[in-house]
Write a protein that holds these residues in place. Structure first.
Motif, PDB file in Angstrom:
ATOM      1  N   GLN A 172       0.973  -1.040  -0.030  1.00 35.11           N
ATOM      2  CA  GLN A 172      -0.056  -0.158  -0.076  1.00 35.11           C
ATOM      3  C   GLN A 172       1.027   1.301  -0.147  1.00 35.11           C
ATOM      4  OE1 GLN A 172      -3.370   0.405  -0.391  1.00 35.11           O
ATOM      5  NE2 GLN A 172      -3.255   2.456  -0.236  1.00 35.11           N
ATOM      6  N   LEU A 173       0.822   2.214  -1.026  1.00 36.65           N
ATOM      7  CA  LEU A 173       1.615   3.229  -1.089  1.00 36.65           C
ATOM      8  C   LEU A 173       0.820   4.546  -0.569  1.00 36.65           C
ATOM      9  CD1 LEU A 173       3.094   3.140  -4.647  1.00 36.65           C
ATOM     10  CD2 LEU A 173       4.139   2.553  -2.632  1.00 36.65           C
ATOM     11  N   THR A 174       1.350   5.358  -0.069  1.00 35.76           N
ATOM     12  CA  THR A 174       0.756   6.616   0.384  1.00 35.76           C
ATOM     13  C   THR A 174       1.551   7.946  -0.554  1.00 35.76           C
ATOM     14  OG1 THR A 174       0.265   5.746   2.559  1.00 35.76           O
ATOM     15  CG2 THR A 174       0.391   8.366   2.528  1.00 35.76           C
ATOM     16  N   LYS A 175       0.600   8.514  -0.996  1.00 34.16           N
ATOM     17  CA  LYS A 175       1.064   9.792  -1.648  1.00 34.16           C
ATOM     18  C   LYS A 175       2.164  10.571  -0.666  1.00 34.16           C
ATOM     19  CE  LYS A 175       0.027  13.702  -4.552  1.00 34.16           C
ATOM     20  NZ  LYS A 175      -0.910  14.474  -5.257  1.00 34.16           N
ATOM     21  N   GLY A 176       3.428  10.777  -1.006  1.00 36.34           N
ATOM     22  CA  GLY A 176       4.104  11.658  -0.598  1.00 36.34           C
ATOM     23  C   GLY A 176       5.330  10.724   0.496  1.00 36.34           C
ATOM     24  N   ALA A 177       4.782   9.459   0.416  1.00 34.01           N
ATOM     25  CA  ALA A 177       5.487   8.757   1.432  1.00 34.01           C
ATOM     26  C   ALA A 177       6.736   7.955   0.653  1.00 34.01           C
ATOM     27  CB  ALA A 177       4.785   7.834   2.254  1.00 34.01           C
ATOM     28  N   PHE A 178       7.779   7.753   1.469  1.00 36.09           N
ATOM     29  CA  PHE A 178       8.950   6.823   0.910  1.00 36.09           C
ATOM     30  C   PHE A 178       8.720   5.488   0.295  1.00 36.09           C
ATOM     31  CE2 PHE A 178      11.904   3.501   1.201  1.00 36.09           C
ATOM     32  CZ  PHE A 178      13.181   3.921   0.495  1.00 36.09           C
ATOM     33  N   MET A 179       8.928   5.338  -1.114  1.00 36.77           N
ATOM     34  CA  MET A 179       8.375   4.059  -1.518  1.00 36.77           C
ATOM     35  C   MET A 179       9.662   3.194  -2.015  1.00 36.77           C
ATOM     36  SD  MET A 179       6.709   4.997  -5.206  1.00 36.77           S
ATOM     37  CE  MET A 179       7.920   5.659  -6.643  1.00 36.77           C
ATOM     38  N   SER A 180      10.677   3.793  -2.641  1.00 33.90           N
ATOM     39  CA  SER A 180      11.940   3.028  -3.040  1.00 33.90           C
ATOM     40  C   SER A 180      12.931   3.975  -3.425  1.00 33.90           C
ATOM     41  CB  SER A 180      11.376   2.159  -4.418  1.00 33.90           C
ATOM     42  OG  SER A 180      11.070   3.404  -5.381  1.00 33.90           O
ATOM     43  N   SER A 181      13.949   3.514  -4.095  1.00 32.14           N
ATOM     44  CA  SER A 181      15.219   4.434  -4.215  1.00 32.14           C
ATOM     45  C   SER A 181      15.824   4.011  -5.497  1.00 32.14           C
ATOM     46  CB  SER A 181      16.254   4.138  -3.057  1.00 32.14           C
ATOM     47  OG  SER A 181      16.379   2.840  -3.124  1.00 32.14           O
ATOM     48  N   LEU A 182      16.630   4.831  -6.030  1.00 32.63           N
ATOM     49  CA  LEU A 182      17.502   4.657  -7.237  1.00 32.63           C
ATOM     50  C   LEU A 182      18.750   5.119  -6.976  1.00 32.63           C
ATOM     51  CD1 LEU A 182      17.912   7.293  -8.976  1.00 32.63           C
ATOM     52  CD2 LEU A 182      15.624   6.969  -9.608  1.00 32.63           C
ATOM     53  N   GLU A 183      19.620   4.420  -7.793  1.00 27.92           N
ATOM     54  CA  GLU A 183      21.205   4.901  -7.898  1.00 27.92           C
ATOM     55  C   GLU A 183      21.698   5.198  -9.176  1.00 27.92           C
ATOM     56  OE1 GLU A 183      25.118   2.293  -6.991  1.00 27.92           O
ATOM     57  OE2 GLU A 183      23.393   1.814  -5.733  1.00 27.92           O
ATOM     58  N   THR A 184      22.611   6.553  -9.393  1.00 25.05           N
ATOM     59  CA  THR A 184      22.969   6.891 -10.332  1.00 25.05           C
ATOM     60  C   THR A 184      24.579   6.740 -10.329  1.00 25.05           C
ATOM     61  OG1 THR A 184      23.265   9.218  -9.612  1.00 25.05           O
ATOM     62  CG2 THR A 184      21.194   8.779 -10.739  1.00 25.05           C
ATOM     63  N   ALA A 185      25.226   7.135 -11.215  1.00 28.20           N
ATOM     64  CA  ALA A 185      26.733   7.243 -11.134  1.00 28.20           C
ATOM     65  C   ALA A 185      27.321   8.182 -10.235  1.00 28.20           C
ATOM     66  CB  ALA A 185      27.338   7.492 -12.532  1.00 28.20           C
ATOM     67  N   VAL A 186      26.333   9.221  -9.942  1.00 27.70           N
ATOM     68  CA  VAL A 186      26.901  10.114  -8.932  1.00 27.70           C
ATOM     69  C   VAL A 186      26.408   9.920  -7.399  1.00 27.70           C
ATOM     70  CG1 VAL A 186      26.719  12.680  -8.621  1.00 27.70           C
ATOM     71  CG2 VAL A 186      26.879  11.912 -10.781  1.00 27.70           C
ATOM     72  N   ASP A 187      25.051   9.705  -7.139  1.00 27.23           N
ATOM     73  CA  ASP A 187      24.646   9.699  -6.053  1.00 27.23           C
ATOM     74  C   ASP A 187      23.030   8.566  -6.022  1.00 27.23           C
ATOM     75  OD1 ASP A 187      24.329  10.211  -3.254  1.00 27.23           O
ATOM     76  OD2 ASP A 187      24.048  12.293  -3.829  1.00 27.23           O
ATOM     77  N   GLU A 188      22.667   8.553  -4.766  1.00 29.85           N
ATOM     78  CA  GLU A 188      21.535   7.552  -4.585  1.00 29.85           C
ATOM     79  C   GLU A 188      20.368   8.473  -4.173  1.00 29.85           C
ATOM     80  OE1 GLU A 188      20.308   3.987  -1.312  1.00 29.85           O
ATOM     81  OE2 GLU A 188      22.339   3.878  -2.359  1.00 29.85           O
ATOM     82  N   TYR A 189      19.089   8.153  -4.557  1.00 26.05           N
ATOM     83  CA  TYR A 189      17.915   8.918  -4.240  1.00 26.05           C
ATOM     84  C   TYR A 189      16.948   8.256  -4.044  1.00 26.05           C
ATOM     85  CZ  TYR A 189      20.670  12.160  -7.117  1.00 26.05           C
ATOM     86  OH  TYR A 189      22.001  12.959  -7.606  1.00 26.05           O
ATOM     87  N   ASP A 190      16.128   8.648  -2.923  1.00 29.92           N
ATOM     88  CA  ASP A 190      15.068   7.950  -2.404  1.00 29.92           C
ATOM     89  C   ASP A 190      13.968   8.477  -3.318  1.00 29.92           C
ATOM     90  OD1 ASP A 190      15.751   8.690   1.082  1.00 29.92           O
ATOM     91  OD2 ASP A 190      16.197   7.064   0.017  1.00 29.92           O
ATOM     92  N   LEU A 191      12.896   7.665  -3.526  1.00 31.47           N
ATOM     93  CA  LEU A 191      11.759   8.186  -4.322  1.00 31.47           C
ATOM     94  C   LEU A 191      10.487   8.052  -3.500  1.00 31.47           C
ATOM     95  CD1 LEU A 191      12.372   5.845  -7.417  1.00 31.47           C
ATOM     96  CD2 LEU A 191      12.671   8.290  -7.191  1.00 31.47           C
ATOM     97  N   PHE A 192       9.483   8.877  -3.679  1.00 29.68           N
ATOM     98  CA  PHE A 192       8.405   9.078  -2.898  1.00 29.68           C
ATOM     99  C   PHE A 192       7.318   9.092  -3.731  1.00 29.68           C
ATOM    100  CE2 PHE A 192      11.961  11.294  -0.823  1.00 29.68           C
ATOM    101  CZ  PHE A 192      11.846  10.819   0.548  1.00 29.68           C
ATOM    102  N   SER A 193       6.229   8.242  -3.224  1.00 27.89           N
ATOM    103  CA  SER A 193       4.887   7.899  -3.943  1.00 27.89           C
ATOM    104  C   SER A 193       4.207   9.007  -4.303  1.00 27.89           C
ATOM    105  CB  SER A 193       4.092   6.893  -3.166  1.00 27.89           C
ATOM    106  OG  SER A 193       3.203   6.596  -4.010  1.00 27.89           O
ATOM    107  N   PRO A 194       3.777   9.301  -6.066  1.00 28.23           N
ATOM    108  CA  PRO A 194       3.106  10.309  -6.388  1.00 28.23           C
ATOM    109  C   PRO A 194       1.691   9.965  -6.287  1.00 28.23           C
ATOM    110  CG  PRO A 194       3.543   8.632  -8.056  1.00 28.23           C
ATOM    111  CD  PRO A 194       4.319   8.296  -6.962  1.00 28.23           C
ATOM    112  N   VAL A 195       1.231   8.709  -5.472  1.00 30.45           N
ATOM    113  CA  VAL A 195      -0.170   8.255  -5.536  1.00 30.45           C
ATOM    114  C   VAL A 195      -0.524   7.645  -4.379  1.00 30.45           C
ATOM    115  CG1 VAL A 195      -0.834   8.282  -8.077  1.00 30.45           C
ATOM    116  CG2 VAL A 195       0.072   6.143  -7.210  1.00 30.45           C
ATOM    117  N   THR A 196      -1.732   7.664  -3.882  1.00 31.67           N
ATOM    118  CA  THR A 196      -2.040   6.754  -2.860  1.00 31.67           C
ATOM    119  C   THR A 196      -2.785   5.209  -3.624  1.00 31.67           C
ATOM    120  OG1 THR A 196      -2.042   8.448  -1.212  1.00 31.67           O
ATOM    121  CG2 THR A 196      -3.477   6.393  -0.738  1.00 31.67           C
TER     122      THR A 196
END
Length: 102
Positions: free
Chosen positions: A45-69
């Motif tokens: 269950q995702l909540t809009k604006g809450a942490f949901m996952s992450s991604l990694e680039t060659a430069v850094d790692e980023y948290d992803l937040f859900s755009p929907v509930t």
């Protein structure tokens, strides 16, 4: 890194009471080459604006937040295995996940 609003990160395509979510061209340009992306698990269950996952680039790692509930119905595991799909077809084959809207 400069902050990016959720609206600039994701595209959302509504199909009946479901939503298909992916990353926009703007997000892909901003981050550069994504080496790894972790997607939310099916059934979560995702909540809009809450942490949901992450991604990694060659430069850094980023948290992803859900755009929907809503509940995750499907995840595009092909994107997790081959992130080039995000760049080759971001609005079609490069979708991230499908959600049942709350």
């Amino acid at each position: 890194m400069d902050s990016i609003t959720t609206e600039e990160l994701y595209w959302i395509r509504k199909e009946d009471n479901e939503a298909v979510v992916g990353l926009t061209d703007h997000a892909l340009e901003k981050w550069g080459m994504i080496l790894f992306i972790e997607l939310p698990e099916k059934g979560v269950q995702l909540t809009k604006g809450a942490f949901m996952s992450s991604l990694e680039t060659a430069v850094d790692e980023y948290d992803l937040f859900s755009p929907v509930t809503g509940k995750v119905l499907a995840v595009n595991i092909l994107v997790e295995r081959a992130t080039m799909l995000l760049y080759e077809s971001p609005y079609d084959k490069g979708w991230l996940f499908r959600v049942a809207l709350a």
